[in-house]
Design a protein around this motif. Structure first.
Motif, PDB file in Angstrom:
ATOM      1  N   THR A  88      -1.019  12.677 -10.245  1.00  0.00           N
ATOM      2  CA  THR A  88      -0.699  12.735  -8.811  1.00  0.00           C
ATOM      3  C   THR A  88      -0.261  11.347  -8.334  1.00  0.00           C
ATOM      4  O   THR A  88      -0.956  10.358  -8.557  1.00  0.00           O
ATOM      5  CB  THR A  88      -1.912  13.193  -7.996  1.00  0.00           C
ATOM      6  N   LYS A  89       0.864  11.336  -7.694  1.00  0.00           N
ATOM      7  CA  LYS A  89       1.406  10.098  -7.114  1.00  0.00           C
ATOM      8  C   LYS A  89       1.775  10.383  -5.671  1.00  0.00           C
ATOM      9  O   LYS A  89       2.402  11.405  -5.378  1.00  0.00           O
ATOM     10  CB  LYS A  89       2.629   9.614  -7.894  1.00  0.00           C
ATOM     11  N   GLU A  90       1.394   9.426  -4.791  1.00  0.00           N
ATOM     12  CA  GLU A  90       1.716   9.643  -3.376  1.00  0.00           C
ATOM     13  C   GLU A  90       1.872   8.307  -2.649  1.00  0.00           C
ATOM     14  O   GLU A  90       1.313   7.282  -3.044  1.00  0.00           O
ATOM     15  CB  GLU A  90       0.644  10.482  -2.689  1.00  0.00           C
ATOM     16  N   VAL A  91       2.656   8.364  -1.577  1.00  0.00           N
ATOM     17  CA  VAL A  91       2.891   7.225  -0.683  1.00  0.00           C
ATOM     18  C   VAL A  91       2.649   7.713   0.742  1.00  0.00           C
ATOM     19  O   VAL A  91       3.160   8.778   1.130  1.00  0.00           O
ATOM     20  CB  VAL A  91       4.319   6.656  -0.816  1.00  0.00           C
ATOM     21  N   GLY A  92       1.865   6.920   1.483  1.00  0.00           N
ATOM     22  CA  GLY A  92       1.563   7.325   2.847  1.00  0.00           C
ATOM     23  C   GLY A  92       1.819   6.211   3.856  1.00  0.00           C
ATOM     24  O   GLY A  92       1.835   5.021   3.515  1.00  0.00           O
ATOM     25  N   LEU A  93       2.021   6.625   5.079  1.00  0.00           N
ATOM     26  CA  LEU A  93       2.244   5.689   6.194  1.00  0.00           C
ATOM     27  C   LEU A  93       1.370   6.145   7.352  1.00  0.00           C
ATOM     28  O   LEU A  93       1.432   7.312   7.764  1.00  0.00           O
ATOM     29  CB  LEU A  93       3.713   5.677   6.599  1.00  0.00           C
ATOM     30  N   SER A  94       0.556   5.194   7.882  1.00  0.00           N
ATOM     31  CA  SER A  94      -0.323   5.534   9.008  1.00  0.00           C
ATOM     32  C   SER A  94      -0.160   4.517  10.130  1.00  0.00           C
ATOM     33  O   SER A  94       0.219   3.360   9.896  1.00  0.00           O
ATOM     34  CB  SER A  94      -1.790   5.592   8.556  1.00  0.00           C
ATOM     35  N   GLN A  95      -0.475   4.977  11.334  1.00  0.00           N
ATOM     36  CA  GLN A  95      -0.321   4.110  12.510  1.00  0.00           C
ATOM     37  C   GLN A  95      -1.414   4.444  13.512  1.00  0.00           C
ATOM     38  O   GLN A  95      -1.616   5.607  13.865  1.00  0.00           O
ATOM     39  CB  GLN A  95       1.043   4.321  13.156  1.00  0.00           C
ATOM     40  N   THR A  96      -2.128   3.390  13.960  1.00  0.00           N
ATOM     41  CA  THR A  96      -3.108   3.576  15.024  1.00  0.00           C
ATOM     42  C   THR A  96      -2.397   3.469  16.367  1.00  0.00           C
ATOM     43  O   THR A  96      -1.620   2.537  16.603  1.00  0.00           O
ATOM     44  CB  THR A  96      -4.225   2.529  14.937  1.00  0.00           C
ATOM     45  N   LEU A  97      -2.641   4.402  17.248  1.00  0.00           N
ATOM     46  CA  LEU A  97      -1.952   4.478  18.536  1.00  0.00           C
ATOM     47  C   LEU A  97      -2.812   3.864  19.641  1.00  0.00           C
ATOM     48  O   LEU A  97      -4.019   4.134  19.725  1.00  0.00           O
ATOM     49  CB  LEU A  97      -1.624   5.933  18.868  1.00  0.00           C
TER      50      LEU A  97
END
Length: 413
Positions: A88-97
Motif C-alpha cells: 500500500t502506497k499513499e500520499v495525503g494532504l491535510s489543512q487545519t481551518l
C-alpha cells in the motif's frame, strides 16, 4: 552668554566697578563659530543610541504585526507505505481551518502593538530633545555664573590692592584690610564652586549628546510668552496617552485571542494511493475535544489584564493632565519673574556698582559697607542668571509635557 571684561578708567576704585560687554572681531568670530541650534539638534539625534533603539523596537513591532496577520496553519503533506499481503502506497494532504478567527484576533494585537511602539518612539524622541535642550540651558547658566563670579574675583583682587595701599598710607584700619582679604577668599571659593558646577554640566551635556565640543550652541533671549490654554489642549493626541490607550487595546485584543483559542479548529485532509492493483481515495476530518483543558482560565486572565490596562490608562490620563497644567503654571511664574527683573533689576545693578565706586573713592562710605553692598549686587546678578536658567528649564518642561518641542525648534529658525 556675554563675555565681560573690566575697563580701568584712571581712578582705581571707579575702574573696579565698570563692566562692559566684549565687542569687536573676536566676539563676532566666536558667534560665527557657534553651530545653529536646529542643525546641532539634527546632528545629535541623527544616530543617537536612544532613538536607534526605539526605531529598532518599532521595526520589530511592525515585523511581528505582519507575521500575526498571516495565516496560522500551513498545509501538511503525508506519505505512507505499507508492505503486507498487499503493498500500500499513499500520499495525503491535510489543512487545519481557522474557523474560530484566531488570525483576525492576532492581527488586532499586532496593530495595537505597532501603535504602542510608535508612541514609545515619539516619547523617546521628545524626551531626548528636552534632555539635550535642558542640558544646554544648565551649561549656559553655570557658564554665565562663572563669568559673574570671575568678575567678582577680579574686583575683589583690585579692591584688596587698593586697600593694601591705603592701609600702608595709614588711610584704612587693619580690620578693613582683613575684611577685604576675606571678601577675596570668598570670591575665589565661589569661583571654584562655579568651575566644579560647569564641569558637571559639561559632563552631562557630553553624556547626552555623545560629543565633546569647545563651542556649544546658545539659547539666546528668552522664550516667547505664547501659551495655549489647557482647556484647548488635545490631551488624547499626546504620545503618553496614545501609548496607554494602545496598551489598553492590546489587552482588549488579547481577550479576543484567548477566546478564539478556546474554540477548536477542524483539520480536513485528502489522500490518494494504491493498494496492490487497486486505487485508493480517502477523506479525513478531525477536531480537538477541549475536555481536559477548556482554556477558560486564559480568558479570565486576559480579562483581568484588560481591566489593569484600562485603569492604568485612567491614571496616566490624570498624570499627564496634571503635569501639563503644572508645567504651564511653572513656566508662567518664571516668565513673569523674568519680565519683572528685566523691567526693574538689570540696569540698576550696573549703576549701583559705579555709584559704590564713586562713593568709596570720595570716602563717603567705608570699605566694609562697600564690600557688603558690592557683594549684594553680585548675589542679585547670580540670582538673575539662575532665574533665567529656571525659565528655560520650565519652558522645556512645558514643551515636553505638550509634545511641542520639535514645533518650537522649527519655529525659532
Amino acid at each position: 552668554m556675554k563675555h565681560m571684561r573690566l575697563a580701568l578708567m584712571g581712578v582705581a576704585v571707579i575702574g573696579l566697578c565698570t563692566g562692559i560687554v566684549q565687542r569687536g572681531p573676536a566676539a563676532w568670530a566666536d558667534s560665527q563659530k557657534r553651530p545653529v541650534l536646529h542643525e546641532f539638534i539634527e546632528q545629535v539625534t541623527h544616530d543617537h543610541p536612544a532613538l536607534m533603539a526605539s526605531e529598532a523596537a518599532l521595526a520589530a513591532a511592525r515585523a511581528r504585526a505582519k507575521g500575526q496577520s498571516r495565516p496560522i496553519y500551513n498545509p501538511e503533506v503525508e506519505i505512507g507505505y505499507e508492505d503486507a499481503a498487499e503493498v500500500t502506497k499513499e500520499v495525503g494532504l491535510s489543512q487545519t481551518l481557522d474557523w474560530s478567527g484566531k488570525r483576525k484576533a492576532r492581527s488586532g494585537v499586532g496593530r495595537a502593538e505597532v501603535e504602542a511602539a510608535e508612541a514609545r518612539f515619539e516619547i523617546a524622541r521628545k524626551a531626548l530633545l528636552s534632555d539635550i535642550l535642558k542640558a544646554l540651558s544648565d551649561y549656559q547658566t553655570v557658564s554665565r555664573l562663572l563669568e559673574v563670579v570671575s568678575q567678582r574675583e577680579t574686583l575683589s583682587e583690585r579692591f584688596l590692592d587698593l586697600a593694601t595701599r591705603r592701609q600702608k598710607a595709614g588711610e584704612m584700619p587693619q580690620a578693613e584690610l582683613l575684611t577685604a582679604r576675606l571678601a577675596l577668599a570668598e570670591a575665589r571659593a565661589a569661583k571654584n564652586e562655579a568651575i566644579l558646577a560647569l564641569s558637571m554640566a559639561e559632563e552631562n551635556l557630553v553624556a547626552i549628546t555623545g560629543e565633546d565640543r569647545q563651542v556649544w550652541p546658545r539659547l539666546t533671549g528668552a522664550p516667547l510668552q505664547t501659551v495655549v490654554a489647557p482647556e484647548t489642549t488635545a490631551y488624547e493626541d499626546l504620545p503618553e496617552l496614545r501609548l496607554a490607550q494602545a496598551q489598553s487595546e492590546i489587552a482588549r485584543a488579547r481577550i479576543r485571542v484567548a477566546k478564539s483559542e478556546r474554540m477548536p479548529d477542524p483539520t480536513v485532509g485528502v489522500r490518494v494511493g494504491e493498494e496492490g492493483n487497486s486505487s485508493l481515495v480517502g477523506l479525513s476530518a478531525s477536531i480537538p475535544i477541549p475536555i481536559r483543558n477548556s482554556y477558560r482560565d486564559e480568558v479570565n486572565a486576559a480579562g483581568s489584564d484588560f481591566v489593569e490596562a484600562q485603569q492604568s490608562f485612567y491614571a496616566e490620563n490624570r498624570r499627564i493632565r496634571a503635569r501639563y497644567d503644572a508645567s504651564l503654571k511653572r513656566y508662567l511664574a518664571a516668565s513673569r519673574a523674568w519680565s519683572l527683573w528685566q523691567d526693574q533689576g538689570a540696569e540698576p545693578l550696573r549703576e549701583q556698582r559705579l555709584l559704590l565706586g564713586k562713593l568709596l573713592e570720595a570716602r563717603q562710605i567705608g570699605a566694609i559697607d562697600y564690600l557688603i553692598q558690592l557683594n549684594q549686587t553680585f548675589a542679585t546678578e547670580e540670582a538673575s542668571v539662575e532665574l533665567k536658567g529656571r525659565l528655560w528649564n520650565a519652558w522645556f518642561d512645558w514643551q515636553d509635557a505638550g509634545a511641542t518641542v520639535e514645533e518650537w525648534l522649527e519655529t525659532i529658525q
